[in-house]
Every structure is written in C-alpha cells, then in structure tokens.
Write a protein that holds these residues in place. Structure first.
Motif, PDB file in Angstrom:
ATOM      1  N   LYS A  14      38.416   9.170  45.358  1.00 43.25           N
ATOM      2  CA  LYS A  14      39.728   9.794  45.229  1.00 43.25           C
ATOM      3  C   LYS A  14      40.659   9.364  46.345  1.00 43.25           C
ATOM      4  O   LYS A  14      40.214   8.936  47.421  1.00 43.25           O
ATOM      5  CB  LYS A  14      39.613  11.314  45.148  1.00 43.25           C
ATOM      6  CG  LYS A  14      39.259  11.993  46.435  1.00 43.25           C
ATOM      7  CD  LYS A  14      39.282  13.509  46.214  1.00 43.25           C
ATOM      8  CE  LYS A  14      38.755  14.246  47.421  1.00 43.25           C
ATOM      9  NZ  LYS A  14      38.609  15.664  47.210  1.00 43.25           N
ATOM     10  N   ILE A  15      41.946   9.505  46.058  1.00 44.52           N
ATOM     11  CA  ILE A  15      42.963   9.176  47.043  1.00 44.52           C
ATOM     12  C   ILE A  15      43.397  10.492  47.674  1.00 44.52           C
ATOM     13  O   ILE A  15      43.618  11.477  46.972  1.00 44.52           O
ATOM     14  CB  ILE A  15      44.202   8.514  46.380  1.00 44.52           C
ATOM     15  CG1 ILE A  15      43.792   7.379  45.434  1.00 44.52           C
ATOM     16  CG2 ILE A  15      45.214   8.054  47.435  1.00 44.52           C
ATOM     17  CD1 ILE A  15      43.229   6.162  46.080  1.00 44.52           C
ATOM     18  N   MET A  16      43.542  10.499  48.992  1.00 47.94           N
ATOM     19  CA  MET A  16      44.018  11.698  49.689  1.00 47.94           C
ATOM     20  C   MET A  16      45.242  11.304  50.515  1.00 47.94           C
ATOM     21  O   MET A  16      45.116  10.584  51.502  1.00 47.94           O
ATOM     22  CB  MET A  16      42.929  12.253  50.606  1.00 47.94           C
ATOM     23  CG  MET A  16      41.631  12.545  49.881  1.00 47.94           C
ATOM     24  SD  MET A  16      40.361  13.178  51.005  1.00 47.94           S
ATOM     25  CE  MET A  16      40.820  14.912  51.102  1.00 47.94           C
ATOM     26  N   LYS A  17      46.401  11.784  50.081  1.00 44.99           N
ATOM     27  CA  LYS A  17      47.634  11.438  50.796  1.00 44.99           C
ATOM     28  C   LYS A  17      48.109  12.649  51.595  1.00 44.99           C
ATOM     29  O   LYS A  17      48.225  13.756  51.045  1.00 44.99           O
ATOM     30  CB  LYS A  17      48.710  10.984  49.801  1.00 44.99           C
ATOM     31  CG  LYS A  17      50.030  10.632  50.448  1.00 44.99           C
ATOM     32  CD  LYS A  17      51.036  11.757  50.318  1.00 44.99           C
ATOM     33  CE  LYS A  17      52.258  11.572  51.180  1.00 44.99           C
ATOM     34  NZ  LYS A  17      53.243  12.638  51.025  1.00 44.99           N
ATOM     35  N   PHE A  18      48.387  12.454  52.864  1.00 51.29           N
ATOM     36  CA  PHE A  18      48.887  13.538  53.711  1.00 51.29           C
ATOM     37  C   PHE A  18      50.321  13.236  54.108  1.00 51.29           C
ATOM     38  O   PHE A  18      50.623  12.163  54.634  1.00 51.29           O
ATOM     39  CB  PHE A  18      47.992  13.696  54.953  1.00 51.29           C
ATOM     40  CG  PHE A  18      46.630  14.224  54.618  1.00 51.29           C
ATOM     41  CD1 PHE A  18      46.357  15.583  54.690  1.00 51.29           C
ATOM     42  CD2 PHE A  18      45.636  13.369  54.169  1.00 51.29           C
ATOM     43  CE1 PHE A  18      45.105  16.079  54.342  1.00 51.29           C
ATOM     44  CE2 PHE A  18      44.381  13.847  53.819  1.00 51.29           C
ATOM     45  CZ  PHE A  18      44.117  15.212  53.903  1.00 51.29           C
ATOM     46  N   GLY A  19      51.201  14.182  53.835  1.00 51.74           N
ATOM     47  CA  GLY A  19      52.623  13.997  54.127  1.00 51.74           C
ATOM     48  C   GLY A  19      52.935  14.231  55.603  1.00 51.74           C
ATOM     49  O   GLY A  19      52.059  14.621  56.388  1.00 51.74           O
ATOM     50  N   ARG A 184      45.525  -7.171  44.692  1.00 54.87           N
ATOM     51  CA  ARG A 184      45.296  -7.175  46.152  1.00 54.87           C
ATOM     52  C   ARG A 184      44.577  -5.916  46.615  1.00 54.87           C
ATOM     53  O   ARG A 184      43.745  -5.962  47.515  1.00 54.87           O
ATOM     54  CB  ARG A 184      46.633  -7.285  46.893  1.00 54.87           C
ATOM     55  CG  ARG A 184      47.262  -8.646  46.712  1.00 54.87           C
ATOM     56  CD  ARG A 184      48.382  -8.810  47.709  1.00 54.87           C
ATOM     57  NE  ARG A 184      49.082 -10.048  47.454  1.00 54.87           N
ATOM     58  CZ  ARG A 184      50.061 -10.514  48.212  1.00 54.87           C
ATOM     59  NH1 ARG A 184      50.444  -9.835  49.268  1.00 54.87           N
ATOM     60  NH2 ARG A 184      50.657 -11.650  47.931  1.00 54.87           N
ATOM     61  N   ILE A 185      44.935  -4.788  45.997  1.00 54.89           N
ATOM     62  CA  ILE A 185      44.309  -3.511  46.389  1.00 54.89           C
ATOM     63  C   ILE A 185      42.815  -3.547  46.079  1.00 54.89           C
ATOM     64  O   ILE A 185      41.970  -3.186  46.908  1.00 54.89           O
ATOM     65  CB  ILE A 185      44.999  -2.331  45.667  1.00 54.89           C
ATOM     66  CG1 ILE A 185      46.441  -2.184  46.168  1.00 54.89           C
ATOM     67  CG2 ILE A 185      44.228  -1.031  45.863  1.00 54.89           C
ATOM     68  CD1 ILE A 185      47.347  -1.341  45.287  1.00 54.89           C
ATOM     69  N   GLY A 226      45.675   4.688  43.657  1.00 56.00           N
ATOM     70  CA  GLY A 226      44.804   5.419  42.741  1.00 56.00           C
ATOM     71  C   GLY A 226      44.639   4.694  41.417  1.00 56.00           C
ATOM     72  O   GLY A 226      43.527   4.557  40.896  1.00 56.00           O
ATOM     73  N   ALA A 227      45.744   4.202  40.881  1.00 57.38           N
ATOM     74  CA  ALA A 227      45.674   3.506  39.587  1.00 57.38           C
ATOM     75  C   ALA A 227      44.921   2.190  39.743  1.00 57.38           C
ATOM     76  O   ALA A 227      44.080   1.844  38.915  1.00 57.38           O
ATOM     77  CB  ALA A 227      47.081   3.272  39.043  1.00 57.38           C
ATOM     78  N   GLU A 286      49.680   6.006  33.510  1.00 53.06           N
ATOM     79  CA  GLU A 286      49.126   4.778  32.916  1.00 53.06           C
ATOM     80  C   GLU A 286      47.602   4.824  32.851  1.00 53.06           C
ATOM     81  O   GLU A 286      46.999   4.400  31.879  1.00 53.06           O
ATOM     82  CB  GLU A 286      49.576   3.636  33.825  1.00 53.06           C
ATOM     83  CG  GLU A 286      49.464   2.262  33.245  1.00 53.06           C
ATOM     84  CD  GLU A 286      49.834   1.243  34.323  1.00 53.06           C
ATOM     85  OE1 GLU A 286      50.964   1.315  34.848  1.00 53.06           O
ATOM     86  OE2 GLU A 286      48.965   0.413  34.648  1.00 53.06           O
ATOM     87  N   LYS A 287      46.997   5.390  33.886  1.00 48.45           N
ATOM     88  CA  LYS A 287      45.525   5.441  33.912  1.00 48.45           C
ATOM     89  C   LYS A 287      45.009   6.856  33.661  1.00 48.45           C
ATOM     90  O   LYS A 287      43.829   7.125  33.866  1.00 48.45           O
ATOM     91  CB  LYS A 287      45.014   4.953  35.272  1.00 48.45           C
ATOM     92  CG  LYS A 287      45.343   3.490  35.581  1.00 48.45           C
ATOM     93  CD  LYS A 287      44.248   2.567  35.078  1.00 48.45           C
ATOM     94  CE  LYS A 287      44.577   1.097  35.279  1.00 48.45           C
ATOM     95  NZ  LYS A 287      44.080   0.536  36.521  1.00 48.45           N
TER      96      LYS A 287
END
Ligand code: ADP
Ligand code: ASP
Ligand code: MG
Length: 476
Positions: A14-19, A184-185, A226-227, A286-287
């Motif tokens: 999972k992706i965890m983004k912190f603002g 690239r990702i 994430g995608a 999309e995903k």
C-alpha cells in the motif's frame, strides 16, 4: 529486521502519503513514522511525503521576495532552522545519521540560496526556477524521515520522484506522461526491499528539468505510484478524520462521511475540499484502487474510504464544497438569440486568454451566458471577450459586460441526488429562508452536483443553512 523480512514475503502493498501537517515538526514525524512502521510489520509500504507544513508557501514567498528585491535572507534562514531543529530532535541519539542529515540539509540550502541569489540579481523568478525552488520542501522532509527510519534500524531509502514521474514542461502544474512514469516506477520500486520514502509534488521533464504537479499535488503523486504498482490501497494521512460533509473551518456541524464514490470525491475536491487533490482519483479509478483518508493524530478513527462502489446509504446529498474569490461575467444581449456560434466564440476567446472557466450557466432564452472564473483572471477574461466580441458590442447586439467580483461558488454534491426529486427545492428554500441572494445556478448533467454563486460575504450562512437543511443541527 522483522519489518524487513515481512516486506519481502508479503505480496500486498500500500501507499501511505503524509501531508504537510503530518510532518510539520519532530513530534508529528514521530507519530507518522510509528504509523508507517506499524503497517510495514504486515505488508509492503511505499511512503510519499509532502513538505513540512508551510514550507512550500515559505519557499515560494522567499522566491517572490528575492525577485522583488525584498529582504529574502531572513525568510530562508527561518525555513532552514525549522529543518535543522526537527532533524536535531529526531536524531539526537544517533551521531552518524545526524551528521549525514545535517550535511544533506546544508547542501540543499546552499543550492536554494544560490538560486535565490540568481533570482535577486535578475529581479525575476521564472516558472521554471520557481518549481525548482518550491520542490526543495519535499526533498528536505523525505531526507529527514528516511534518515529517522534508518536510524531506528528500519531499512528505508530516500527516493526522488524526479527519477520516477515524467511530465511535460508546463511549470507550476505539469501534465504527467502516465505510461513512461508507470514504467519507471515499476523498474525502481517494484523490487525495492527497503521502505521507499518518495518526494511528493515534484517530477521532471524527459530532459530532467524539475517540474511540480500543482499545489497540493503530493496526493496525486501517491495515486500515480499506487496505480503503477497496483497497490491494494492508497492512504492519505492528514489532519482531519476523513472527508467531511463540508469544510470544517466554516461549518462547525460538518461530520465525517464514511464512504464516498470516486466521482463524489472528485467533485468535492474540484469545488474546494482540499483534503484531497482532484487528480488523485484519476489513477485510482483506472485500477479500481480504494483511497482511504486517515487522521495522523487519530490513527484508530476509521477515516473515509473512496471507492467505485460505496455502500448505499439514504443520504440525499453527500456534502458541500465551496470556492472563494471567484468573479462572474454575464454575456448578455438581444442580438444573441438564435445566432449559432456565440457560445463557441465566447469560450474560445476565454480559452485563448488562458481562463479556467469554473462554472457556466445559460438560460434557455439564449439571451445570456453567465461564466464564473477565478477573480485573479477577471481582467484577462474581460480583455479576451472584448477583443472577440468587438463587433457585437459596437452594434449593440451584446451589452457591455457586467462583472461581479468577490463571489463564492457553493457546490452541493452527492450520488444520491441522481434522479431524486426535490433536492434543488430544499437547497434554494434554505437559501431563501436565510435571505441569501443567489446570482447564478448550474447543474451538471450527471445530476450529482448543483452549484450556485453567492456574494463572498454570504459564504458561511449559505454553507451552514444548506448543511442544516439536509443534515439537521447536529451530526446525523
Ligand atoms: P495535508 O497537509 O494533509 O495535505 P490539507 O491542508 O491539504 O492537508 O487538507 C486537509 C484540510 O482540508 C483540512 O484540515 C480541512 O480544513 C480542509 N478541508 C476542506 N474541506 C474539507 C472536507 N470536505 N473534508 C475534510 N477536510 C476539508
Ligand atoms: N507541498 C506542496 C504544497 O504545499 C504539495 C503538497 O503538500 O501536496 O502544495
Ligand atoms: Mg493536501
């Protein structure tokens, strides 16, 4: 070490983004990393960070000050001090990492100072230079957090998104080349055994020139990653408990909506709910990857899930959002009736003038078109319209344009509005009872959004009266 092993054997990720608010000082960084490590114990995680709260604004303000020959040095000194302070507090017990981070911070600020010196010399900051300067905030926060994780013996690696996300050259809000970026990702991160700490917001052109994805763009970075990596979930960690039924700064009774659809979230964010950047939903849709909004200060609160199929509920509307500082122009005149092509000329004139039209409404009499855009674009919009419609103005087919400033667009949003009669009636009688004058109204054909324009001074009364009309005085 335990985390490291789990990273390798677990297939879900999972992706965890912190603002910015979640990394705004050492104390918040400690909380955020505790949340990251908790998650990394059971699955692979990719971390995306914003700059510390206020830093992007600070860097942009400093660049403008340098261009205006104002005293910019104390401004950059105080931004630097904040970063040293956080690094110092976090790495107090680890000489080695502390020294390395101090050096990295020092090098970045030397580079920023050189850029600012250049800006001050030429008295100009181009959009390209501004992107480069503004992007240091994410590079700094990620450097500190990656070091903090490593110092705590949890394998982590700093990853600069400029290696991953490729864009065009539209500085300020560049467009992402999706396929190349995904490649690239995957190449860089799919097999990465350590916890990647990726800079939000920044990207680069094919030639390697730094660009940014637009203000608040770190959410979008998270979603692109994430995608590309087919993540199981994209988590956006912030300073509120989720998507609220209205902006809590203006509507004290706003409450957390447990589930919203991608489209509702897109409409809410487009109309000013900055809890999530509107583009964030595009890669996720999309995903079909669910997004989850969570509160760093209350990690146990359930948050909001944004997905394609939220559990049905009987709420007629989901929420309200609003955009301030907009202007409205009426293109109006007897000569417009029945003449084909006027609308197309109006919109291409606005397009050529670079105007971003937020809302349009045209009465079926064809007698007038009402167009709403940001107040800062009013001058350019009027000039563009006058140039294009010069003949019609001279021959009085169109009246002189009437422009109104300092307005607010309010949008009422919800999948439940589709096909439900009586919603508009409730909205406008609530406004009528509150004695609010409505200047324009629009409803998208998707029927999940009714927007209206009011005077800026009426914003809070408008939001609260419509909120109360649907949800009552207290949380429902
Ligand atoms: P971050 O720094 O985590 O990216 P932002 O400041 O960009 O956080 O977004 C979170 C803020 O968005 C909240 O503090 C809140 O004031 C504001 N906001 C506006 N509308 C809404 C809404 N409908 N739901 C939740 N938050 C909202
Ligand atoms: N730091 C950037 C901004 O303030 C991006 C973000 O926070 O999402 O706009
Ligand atoms: Mg944000």
């Amino acid at each position: 070490m335990r985390y490291y092993i789990f990273c390798i054997i677990s297939s879900s990720m999972k992706i965890m983004k912190f603002g910015g608010s979640s990394v705004r000082n050492a104390e918040m960084i400690r909380r955020a990393t505790a949340i990251i490590l908790d998650a990394a114990a059971t699955e692979r995680v990719v971390v995306v960070l914003s700059a510390m709260k206020g830093v992007t604004d600070g860097l942009i303000g400093t660049a403008h000050a340098a261009a205006d020959a104002a005293a910019y040095r104390p401004m950059i000194d105080s931004i630097e001090a904040r970063h040293y302070e956080a690094a110092e507090a976090l790495l107090r017990d680890d000489q080695d990492h502390r020294a390395r981070v101090r050096t990295a911070i020092g090098e970045m600020f030397s580079a920023v100072r050189e850029l600012l010196h250049g800006v001050a010399l030429v008295r100009e900051c181009t959009a390209r230079t501004l992107d480069l300067i503004a992007g240091f905030g994410e590079r700094l926060s990620c450097t500190i957090v990656a070091a903090y994780l490593s110092a705590a013996r949890h394998a982590a690696v700093y990853v600069d998104a400029r290696e991953l996300i490729v864009t065009d050259e539209l500085h300020g809000a560049a467009t992402v080349e999706i396929e190349t970026s995904y490649e690239r990702i995957v190449a860089r991160l799919a097999e990465e055994p350590k916890i990647p700490v990726v800079t939000g917001f920044i990207a680069a052109t094919r030639a390697g020139v730094t660009t940014t994805l637009g203000r608040n763009g770190s959410d979008y970075t998270a979603s692109i990653l994430g995608a590309a990596l087919s993540a199981s979930c994209i988590e956006i960690w912030t300073d509120v408990d989720g998507v609220l039924s209205a902006d809590p700064r203006y509507v004290p009774n706003a409450f957390v909506v447990p589930e919203v659809s991608y489209q509702e979230a897109m409409e809410m964010s487009y109309f000013g709910a900055e809890v999530i950047h509107p583009y964030t939903m595009i890669p996720a849709v999309e995903k079909a990857i669910p997004l989850r909004i969570k509160n760093t200060l209350r990690p146990d609160a359930p948050g909001t899930i944004i997905s394609d199929r939220p559990t049905p509920n009987d709420r007629p509307i989901t929420g309200l959002a609003s955009i301030e500082n907009v202007a409205l122009v009426n293109v109006e005149g007897g000569g417009m009736v029945g003449i084909p092509g006027i609308a197309s000329r109006v919109f291409s004139a606005l397009g050529h003038a670079g105007i971003n039209v937020i809302m349009i409404s045209q009465a079926s009499s064809e007698h007038s078109i009402c167009i709403v855009f940001r107040r800062t674009q009013a001058r350019a919009a009027l000039d563009g319209l006058r140039r294009e419609l010069q003949y019609e103005l001279v021959t009085r087919k169109i009246q002189q344009f009437e422009i109104r400033d300092n307005l607010e667009i309010v949008a009422v949003i919800g999948d439940g509005m589709r096909g439900a009669p009586g919603i508009s009636g409730r909205i406008f009688s609530a406004l009528g009872n509150a004695k609010i004058n409505v200047l324009a109204i629009a409803q998208g054909s998707s029927e999940i959004n009714v927007s209206f324009v009011v005077d800026g001074a009426d914003r809070e009364i408008a939001l609260n009266s419509v909120h109360t009309a649907f949800f009552g005085e207290k949380e429902s």
